[in-house]
Design a protein around this motif. Structure first.
Motif, PDB file in Angstrom:
ATOM      1  N   PHE A  45      27.765 -18.525 -44.028  1.00  0.00           N
ATOM      2  CA  PHE A  45      26.715 -18.708 -44.710  1.00  0.00           C
ATOM      3  C   PHE A  45      26.070 -19.311 -42.940  1.00  0.00           C
ATOM      4  O   PHE A  45      24.694 -18.528 -42.832  1.00  0.00           O
ATOM      5  CB  PHE A  45      26.194 -19.942 -45.374  1.00  0.00           C
ATOM      6  N   TYR A  46      25.970 -19.957 -42.002  1.00  0.00           N
ATOM      7  CA  TYR A  46      25.535 -20.700 -40.864  1.00  0.00           C
ATOM      8  C   TYR A  46      25.489 -18.671 -40.220  1.00  0.00           C
ATOM      9  O   TYR A  46      24.300 -19.068 -39.859  1.00  0.00           O
ATOM     10  CB  TYR A  46      26.423 -21.165 -40.210  1.00  0.00           C
ATOM     11  N   PHE A  47      26.400 -17.986 -39.745  1.00  0.00           N
ATOM     12  CA  PHE A  47      25.399 -17.191 -38.899  1.00  0.00           C
ATOM     13  C   PHE A  47      24.585 -15.962 -40.315  1.00  0.00           C
ATOM     14  O   PHE A  47      23.728 -15.586 -39.081  1.00  0.00           O
ATOM     15  CB  PHE A  47      27.035 -15.982 -38.498  1.00  0.00           C
ATOM     16  N   ALA A  48      24.189 -15.972 -41.048  1.00  0.00           N
ATOM     17  CA  ALA A  48      23.235 -15.297 -41.862  1.00  0.00           C
ATOM     18  C   ALA A  48      22.400 -15.734 -41.715  1.00  0.00           C
ATOM     19  O   ALA A  48      21.118 -15.562 -41.544  1.00  0.00           O
ATOM     20  CB  ALA A  48      23.605 -14.927 -43.337  1.00  0.00           C
ATOM     21  N   CYS A  49      22.804 -17.437 -41.567  1.00  0.00           N
ATOM     22  CA  CYS A  49      21.055 -17.994 -42.216  1.00  0.00           C
ATOM     23  C   CYS A  49      20.355 -18.099 -40.438  1.00  0.00           C
ATOM     24  O   CYS A  49      19.218 -18.386 -40.005  1.00  0.00           O
ATOM     25  CB  CYS A  49      21.454 -19.541 -42.321  1.00  0.00           C
ATOM     26  N   GLU A  50      20.907 -18.055 -39.834  1.00  0.00           N
ATOM     27  CA  GLU A  50      20.154 -17.528 -38.339  1.00  0.00           C
ATOM     28  C   GLU A  50      19.383 -16.158 -38.236  1.00  0.00           C
ATOM     29  O   GLU A  50      18.789 -17.049 -36.814  1.00  0.00           O
ATOM     30  CB  GLU A  50      21.786 -17.740 -36.933  1.00  0.00           C
ATOM     31  N   LYS A  51      19.800 -16.116 -38.265  1.00  0.00           N
ATOM     32  CA  LYS A  51      18.888 -14.022 -39.024  1.00  0.00           C
ATOM     33  C   LYS A  51      17.406 -14.498 -40.041  1.00  0.00           C
ATOM     34  O   LYS A  51      16.842 -12.897 -40.072  1.00  0.00           O
ATOM     35  CB  LYS A  51      19.767 -13.042 -39.069  1.00  0.00           C
ATOM     36  N   ILE A  52      17.848 -15.431 -40.675  1.00  0.00           N
ATOM     37  CA  ILE A  52      16.398 -15.609 -42.260  1.00  0.00           C
ATOM     38  C   ILE A  52      15.915 -16.580 -41.661  1.00  0.00           C
ATOM     39  O   ILE A  52      16.221 -17.380 -40.901  1.00  0.00           O
ATOM     40  CB  ILE A  52      17.489 -15.001 -43.090  1.00  0.00           C
ATOM     41  N   THR A  53      14.534 -16.063 -42.644  1.00  0.00           N
ATOM     42  CA  THR A  53      13.434 -17.227 -42.743  1.00  0.00           C
ATOM     43  C   THR A  53      13.885 -18.340 -43.831  1.00  0.00           C
ATOM     44  O   THR A  53      14.537 -18.293 -44.400  1.00  0.00           O
ATOM     45  CB  THR A  53      11.901 -17.198 -42.949  1.00  0.00           C
ATOM     46  N   GLY A  54      13.197 -19.566 -43.124  1.00  0.00           N
ATOM     47  CA  GLY A  54      13.489 -20.747 -43.605  1.00  0.00           C
ATOM     48  C   GLY A  54      13.400 -20.502 -45.421  1.00  0.00           C
ATOM     49  O   GLY A  54      13.387 -21.353 -46.320  1.00  0.00           O
ATOM     50  N   GLN A  55      12.211 -20.028 -45.544  1.00  0.00           N
ATOM     51  CA  GLN A  55      11.589 -19.463 -47.170  1.00  0.00           C
ATOM     52  C   GLN A  55      12.946 -18.835 -48.004  1.00  0.00           C
ATOM     53  O   GLN A  55      12.950 -18.971 -49.262  1.00  0.00           O
ATOM     54  CB  GLN A  55      10.209 -19.024 -46.767  1.00  0.00           C
ATOM     55  N   SER A  56      13.372 -17.847 -47.168  1.00  0.00           N
ATOM     56  CA  SER A  56      14.724 -16.938 -47.676  1.00  0.00           C
ATOM     57  C   SER A  56      15.284 -17.455 -47.767  1.00  0.00           C
ATOM     58  O   SER A  56      16.139 -17.791 -48.793  1.00  0.00           O
ATOM     59  CB  SER A  56      15.123 -15.548 -46.734  1.00  0.00           C
ATOM     60  N   ILE A  57      15.626 -19.348 -47.066  1.00  0.00           N
ATOM     61  CA  ILE A  57      16.981 -19.788 -47.306  1.00  0.00           C
ATOM     62  C   ILE A  57      16.469 -20.416 -48.818  1.00  0.00           C
ATOM     63  O   ILE A  57      17.238 -21.202 -49.386  1.00  0.00           O
ATOM     64  CB  ILE A  57      17.247 -20.896 -46.104  1.00  0.00           C
ATOM     65  N   LYS A  58      15.256 -21.057 -48.561  1.00  0.00           N
ATOM     66  CA  LYS A  58      15.003 -21.940 -49.802  1.00  0.00           C
ATOM     67  C   LYS A  58      15.093 -20.368 -51.907  1.00  0.00           C
ATOM     68  O   LYS A  58      16.112 -21.012 -52.063  1.00  0.00           O
ATOM     69  CB  LYS A  58      13.603 -22.297 -50.561  1.00  0.00           C
ATOM     70  N   VAL A  59      14.738 -19.379 -51.116  1.00  0.00           N
ATOM     71  CA  VAL A  59      15.474 -18.756 -51.858  1.00  0.00           C
ATOM     72  C   VAL A  59      16.912 -18.706 -52.752  1.00  0.00           C
ATOM     73  O   VAL A  59      17.422 -18.484 -53.989  1.00  0.00           O
ATOM     74  CB  VAL A  59      14.226 -17.003 -51.539  1.00  0.00           C
ATOM     75  N   PHE A  60      17.530 -18.501 -51.116  1.00  0.00           N
ATOM     76  CA  PHE A  60      18.836 -18.209 -51.864  1.00  0.00           C
ATOM     77  C   PHE A  60      19.509 -19.536 -51.983  1.00  0.00           C
ATOM     78  O   PHE A  60      20.153 -19.206 -52.858  1.00  0.00           O
ATOM     79  CB  PHE A  60      19.943 -18.466 -50.228  1.00  0.00           C
ATOM     80  N   ILE A  61      19.060 -20.752 -51.704  1.00  0.00           N
ATOM     81  CA  ILE A  61      19.632 -21.744 -52.759  1.00  0.00           C
ATOM     82  C   ILE A  61      19.510 -21.836 -54.218  1.00  0.00           C
ATOM     83  O   ILE A  61      19.623 -22.631 -55.136  1.00  0.00           O
ATOM     84  CB  ILE A  61      18.862 -23.121 -52.051  1.00  0.00           C
ATOM     85  N   ALA A  62      18.131 -21.043 -54.201  1.00  0.00           N
ATOM     86  CA  ALA A  62      17.773 -21.490 -55.792  1.00  0.00           C
ATOM     87  C   ALA A  62      18.899 -19.849 -56.670  1.00  0.00           C
ATOM     88  O   ALA A  62      18.340 -20.402 -58.100  1.00  0.00           O
ATOM     89  CB  ALA A  62      16.244 -21.137 -55.737  1.00  0.00           C
ATOM     90  N   CYS A  63      18.779 -19.047 -55.787  1.00  0.00           N
ATOM     91  CA  CYS A  63      19.846 -17.963 -56.538  1.00  0.00           C
ATOM     92  C   CYS A  63      21.110 -18.692 -56.604  1.00  0.00           C
ATOM     93  O   CYS A  63      21.774 -18.575 -57.547  1.00  0.00           O
ATOM     94  CB  CYS A  63      20.204 -17.130 -55.499  1.00  0.00           C
ATOM     95  N   LEU A  64      21.887 -19.403 -56.147  1.00  0.00           N
ATOM     96  CA  LEU A  64      23.102 -20.543 -56.220  1.00  0.00           C
ATOM     97  C   LEU A  64      22.636 -21.720 -57.301  1.00  0.00           C
ATOM     98  O   LEU A  64      23.673 -21.609 -58.334  1.00  0.00           O
ATOM     99  CB  LEU A  64      23.250 -21.101 -54.954  1.00  0.00           C
ATOM    100  N   LYS A  65      21.182 -21.830 -57.488  1.00  0.00           N
ATOM    101  CA  LYS A  65      21.132 -22.910 -58.230  1.00  0.00           C
ATOM    102  C   LYS A  65      21.350 -22.362 -59.610  1.00  0.00           C
ATOM    103  O   LYS A  65      21.864 -23.046 -60.697  1.00  0.00           O
ATOM    104  CB  LYS A  65      19.845 -23.607 -57.755  1.00  0.00           C
ATOM    105  N   HIS A  66      20.963 -20.691 -60.432  1.00  0.00           N
ATOM    106  CA  HIS A  66      20.720 -20.500 -60.953  1.00  0.00           C
ATOM    107  C   HIS A  66      21.967 -19.151 -61.329  1.00  0.00           C
ATOM    108  O   HIS A  66      21.283 -18.216 -61.795  1.00  0.00           O
ATOM    109  CB  HIS A  66      19.150 -19.710 -61.574  1.00  0.00           C
ATOM    110  N   ALA A  67      22.586 -19.073 -60.160  1.00  0.00           N
ATOM    111  CA  ALA A  67      23.923 -18.205 -60.855  1.00  0.00           C
ATOM    112  C   ALA A  67      24.307 -17.949 -62.087  1.00  0.00           C
ATOM    113  O   ALA A  67      24.937 -19.576 -62.438  1.00  0.00           O
ATOM    114  CB  ALA A  67      24.780 -18.101 -59.334  1.00  0.00           C
ATOM    115  N   GLN A  68      24.774 -16.717 -62.736  1.00  0.00           N
ATOM    116  CA  GLN A  68      25.403 -16.927 -63.586  1.00  0.00           C
ATOM    117  C   GLN A  68      26.265 -16.293 -63.588  1.00  0.00           C
ATOM    118  O   GLN A  68      26.844 -15.006 -63.056  1.00  0.00           O
ATOM    119  CB  GLN A  68      24.617 -15.928 -65.219  1.00  0.00           C
ATOM    120  N   ARG A  69      27.913 -16.785 -64.086  1.00  0.00           N
ATOM    121  CA  ARG A  69      29.098 -16.166 -63.806  1.00  0.00           C
ATOM    122  C   ARG A  69      29.465 -14.985 -64.804  1.00  0.00           C
ATOM    123  O   ARG A  69      29.283 -15.309 -65.582  1.00  0.00           O
ATOM    124  CB  ARG A  69      29.911 -17.280 -63.498  1.00  0.00           C
TER     125      ARG A  69
END
Length: 143
Positions: A45-69
């Motif tokens: 996650f750390y290495f991937a986050c080095e390449k993306i914007t803060g907005q994209s990190i917020k979207v990814f956190i929203a993805c984790l929060k609303h993920a369906q298994r």
């Protein structure tokens, strides 16, 4: 350095510093069960986050929060879901399509079809290690 432990007191959680005895109440608490518990693999996650914007990190956190298994298929996010959309709308100036594209390009999520994405199980996964390993092998064989 102090060790910090979480303790439960009357359904409210607090942090206890063993060295100073100081107790700090948590701002937000919520209960998760085994179905909702998502493991985040920090080094990838750390290495991937080095390449993306803060907005994209917020979207990814929203993805984790609303993920369906989905057993055997991984953790999915439906970007037209009400909870997900409300989280995105609460953030100012987020270009959702650009952020989703950036997350896909950097391997955090994979587009399955319009509005449906799979969270990369090498980055985050809900389930045990055996099912995670089987899913990773399945995805690699599909490509």
């Amino acid at each position: 350095m102090s060790k910090v432990f979480v303790r439960k007191k009357n359904e409210c959680y607090s942090l206890l510093d063993n060295e100073t005895g100081e107790i700090k109440e948590l701002q937000e608490t919520f209960v998760v069960d085994d179905e909702q518990w998502i493991k985040l693999y920090a080094s990838l996650f750390y290495f991937a986050c080095e390449k993306i914007t803060g907005q994209s990190i917020k979207v990814f956190i929203a993805c984790l929060k609303h993920a369906q298994r989905d057993e055997g298929e991984g953790n999915y996010i439906c970007t037209n879901g009400i909870g997900f959309q409300n989280d995105i709308k609460s953030e100012k100036k987020i270009n959702l399509s650009r952020c989703l594209k950036e997350l896909c390009e950097n391997g955090l999520i994979e587009k399955i079809r319009n509005t449906v994405y799979r969270i990369n199980p090498q980055i985050a996964y809900c389930g045990d290690n055996a099912s995670r390993a089987k899913l990773i092998v399945k995805i690699m064989n599909e490509k």
